[in-house]
Design a protein around this motif. Structure first.
Motif, PDB file in Angstrom:
ATOM      1  N   PRO A  21       0.815  -1.230   0.000  1.00  0.00           N
ATOM      2  CA  PRO A  21       0.000   0.000   0.000  1.00  0.00           C
ATOM      3  C   PRO A  21       0.844   1.274   0.000  1.00  0.00           C
ATOM      4  O   PRO A  21       0.515   2.244  -0.687  1.00  0.00           O
ATOM      5  CB  PRO A  21      -0.822  -0.102   1.292  1.00  0.00           C
ATOM      6  N   ARG A  22       1.916   1.285   0.735  1.00  0.00           N
ATOM      7  CA  ARG A  22       2.779   2.476   0.776  1.00  0.00           C
ATOM      8  C   ARG A  22       3.464   2.708  -0.562  1.00  0.00           C
ATOM      9  O   ARG A  22       3.567   3.843  -1.026  1.00  0.00           O
ATOM     10  CB  ARG A  22       3.818   2.312   1.884  1.00  0.00           C
ATOM     11  N   ALA A  23       3.919   1.632  -1.204  1.00  0.00           N
ATOM     12  CA  ALA A  23       4.554   1.762  -2.513  1.00  0.00           C
ATOM     13  C   ALA A  23       3.554   2.268  -3.548  1.00  0.00           C
ATOM     14  O   ALA A  23       3.887   3.110  -4.390  1.00  0.00           O
ATOM     15  CB  ALA A  23       5.152   0.427  -2.940  1.00  0.00           C
ATOM     16  N   ALA A  24       2.326   1.780  -3.495  1.00  0.00           N
ATOM     17  CA  ALA A  24       1.298   2.238  -4.429  1.00  0.00           C
ATOM     18  C   ALA A  24       1.001   3.720  -4.227  1.00  0.00           C
ATOM     19  O   ALA A  24       0.839   4.474  -5.199  1.00  0.00           O
ATOM     20  CB  ALA A  24       0.027   1.405  -4.262  1.00  0.00           C
ATOM     21  N   GLN A  25       0.956   4.160  -2.974  1.00  0.00           N
ATOM     22  CA  GLN A  25       0.721   5.572  -2.690  1.00  0.00           C
ATOM     23  C   GLN A  25       1.869   6.431  -3.208  1.00  0.00           C
ATOM     24  O   GLN A  25       1.642   7.491  -3.801  1.00  0.00           O
ATOM     25  CB  GLN A  25       0.553   5.779  -1.186  1.00  0.00           C
ATOM     26  N   MET A  26       3.099   5.983  -3.012  1.00  0.00           N
ATOM     27  CA  MET A  26       4.250   6.752  -3.503  1.00  0.00           C
ATOM     28  C   MET A  26       4.226   6.855  -5.026  1.00  0.00           C
ATOM     29  O   MET A  26       4.561   7.898  -5.591  1.00  0.00           O
ATOM     30  CB  MET A  26       5.555   6.113  -3.029  1.00  0.00           C
ATOM     31  N   MET A  27       3.824   5.790  -5.716  1.00  0.00           N
ATOM     32  CA  MET A  27       3.757   5.836  -7.174  1.00  0.00           C
ATOM     33  C   MET A  27       2.667   6.794  -7.647  1.00  0.00           C
ATOM     34  O   MET A  27       2.843   7.502  -8.637  1.00  0.00           O
ATOM     35  CB  MET A  27       3.494   4.427  -7.730  1.00  0.00           C
ATOM     36  N   ARG A  28       1.542   6.829  -6.947  1.00  0.00           N
ATOM     37  CA  ARG A  28       0.458   7.741  -7.335  1.00  0.00           C
ATOM     38  C   ARG A  28       0.854   9.196  -7.148  1.00  0.00           C
ATOM     39  O   ARG A  28       0.494  10.056  -7.956  1.00  0.00           O
ATOM     40  CB  ARG A  28      -0.794   7.453  -6.507  1.00  0.00           C
ATOM     41  N   GLU A  29       1.576   9.495  -6.062  1.00  0.00           N
ATOM     42  CA  GLU A  29       1.862  10.877  -5.712  1.00  0.00           C
ATOM     43  C   GLU A  29       3.193  11.392  -6.256  1.00  0.00           C
ATOM     44  O   GLU A  29       3.501  12.570  -6.087  1.00  0.00           O
ATOM     45  CB  GLU A  29       1.842  11.033  -4.194  1.00  0.00           C
TER      46      GLU A  29
END
Length: 61
Positions: A21-29
């Motif tokens: 989840p943290r990696a997905a958030q970093m990729m989105r932002e």
């Protein structure tokens, strides 16, 4: 399989579950790179791969 391999596999899966989840958030932002930035990255990778190939050629020869 011994218990050490099983425990290692379980820990790796748990790490992926918690980090995804943290990696997905970093990729989105994260900001998107421009075309010139991507061309620079490709150029640097080609130079590094070429240098490694040259070193391998010297070691074999």
């Amino acid at each position: 399989m011994d218990w050490m391999k099983i425990l290692s596999a379980v820990l790796i899966v748990a790490m992926l579950v918690f980090l995804w989840p943290r990696a997905a958030q970093m990729m989105r932002e994260s900001r998107k790179g421009s075309q010139s930035e991507w061309l620079n990255v490709i150029l640097i990778l080609v130079v590094v791969v070429g240098f490694v190939a040259l070193l391998m050629h010297f070691v074999r020869g």
